[in-house]
Design a protein around this motif. Structure first.
Motif, PDB file in Angstrom:
ATOM      1  N   VAL A   8      -8.702  39.892  20.324  1.00 10.04           N
ATOM      2  CA  VAL A   8     -10.159  39.895  20.486  1.00 10.04           C
ATOM      3  C   VAL A   8     -10.645  38.581  21.089  1.00 10.04           C
ATOM      4  CG1 VAL A   8     -12.339  39.915  19.207  1.00 10.04           C
ATOM      5  CG2 VAL A   8     -10.583  41.583  18.673  1.00 10.04           C
ATOM      6  N   LYS A   9     -10.010  37.480  20.718  1.00 11.22           N
ATOM      7  CA  LYS A   9     -10.437  36.163  21.200  1.00 11.22           C
ATOM      8  C   LYS A   9      -9.866  35.818  22.578  1.00 11.22           C
ATOM      9  CE  LYS A   9     -11.354  33.905  16.796  1.00 11.22           C
ATOM     10  NZ  LYS A   9     -11.019  32.768  15.939  1.00 11.22           N
ATOM     11  N   ALA A  10      -8.958  36.627  23.088  1.00 10.24           N
ATOM     12  CA  ALA A  10      -8.344  36.342  24.385  1.00 10.24           C
ATOM     13  C   ALA A  10      -9.373  36.443  25.508  1.00 10.24           C
ATOM     14  CB  ALA A  10      -7.201  37.317  24.649  1.00 10.24           C
ATOM     15  N   PRO A  11      -9.239  35.597  26.523  1.00  9.85           N
ATOM     16  CA  PRO A  11     -10.161  35.673  27.668  1.00  9.85           C
ATOM     17  C   PRO A  11     -10.151  37.073  28.282  1.00  9.85           C
ATOM     18  CG  PRO A  11      -8.782  33.712  27.805  1.00  9.85           C
ATOM     19  CD  PRO A  11      -8.240  34.548  26.678  1.00  9.85           C
ATOM     20  N   GLY A  53     -26.313  34.289   9.543  1.00  7.90           N
ATOM     21  CA  GLY A  53     -26.472  33.098  10.373  1.00  7.90           C
ATOM     22  C   GLY A  53     -25.604  33.071  11.620  1.00  7.90           C
ATOM     23  N   LEU A  54     -24.802  34.097  11.848  1.00  2.00           N
ATOM     24  CA  LEU A  54     -23.997  34.132  13.074  1.00  2.00           C
ATOM     25  C   LEU A  54     -24.908  34.250  14.289  1.00  2.00           C
ATOM     26  CD1 LEU A  54     -21.000  36.598  12.554  1.00  2.00           C
ATOM     27  CD2 LEU A  54     -20.870  34.183  13.089  1.00  2.00           C
ATOM     28  N   PRO A  55     -24.586  33.568  15.358  1.00  2.91           N
ATOM     29  CA  PRO A  55     -25.371  33.763  16.580  1.00  2.91           C
ATOM     30  C   PRO A  55     -25.023  35.107  17.203  1.00  2.91           C
ATOM     31  CG  PRO A  55     -23.514  32.317  16.995  1.00  2.91           C
ATOM     32  CD  PRO A  55     -23.528  32.591  15.517  1.00  2.91           C
ATOM     33  N   LYS A  56     -25.884  35.582  18.084  1.00  2.00           N
ATOM     34  CA  LYS A  56     -25.614  36.837  18.793  1.00  2.00           C
ATOM     35  C   LYS A  56     -24.270  36.707  19.503  1.00  2.00           C
ATOM     36  CE  LYS A  56     -27.484  40.078  22.106  1.00  2.00           C
ATOM     37  NZ  LYS A  56     -28.628  40.451  22.925  1.00  2.00           N
ATOM     38  N   GLY A  57     -23.419  37.702  19.313  1.00  2.00           N
ATOM     39  CA  GLY A  57     -22.093  37.675  19.911  1.00  2.00           C
ATOM     40  C   GLY A  57     -21.097  36.842  19.130  1.00  2.00           C
ATOM     41  N   GLY A  58     -21.539  36.271  17.987  1.00  2.00           N
ATOM     42  CA  GLY A  58     -20.652  35.457  17.172  1.00  2.00           C
ATOM     43  C   GLY A  58     -19.570  36.290  16.510  1.00  2.00           C
TER      44      GLY A  58
END
Length: 66
Positions: A8-11, A53-58
């Motif tokens: 999921v975190k991969a570019p 408190g997560l930002p959008k897309g966090g």
């Protein structure tokens, strides 16, 4: 779970496609991980504490539930 998080975190990763193929929850997998609207008091405390408190897309680390 760690392997899924790395994917999921991969570019260039596409969350929806990964959710569909990796999710253990058939309901959200079919919707590419989409939960829909959730009222703030509704999620279980162990989820709410991670997402408040997560930002959008966090993104948080995975939360394993029984």
């Amino acid at each position: 779970m760690v392997a899924a998080l790395k994917k999921v975190k991969a570019p260039g990763a596409e969350f929806g496609k990964l959710a569909k193929s990796l999710s253990e929850d058939s309901g959200t997998a079919e919707n590419e991980g989409e939960l829909g609207w959730v009222a703030e008091p509704d999620p279980r405390p162990e989820i709410r504490s991670q997402v408040t408190g997560l930002p959008k897309g966090g993104m948080t680390e995975p939360v394993r539930l029984d």
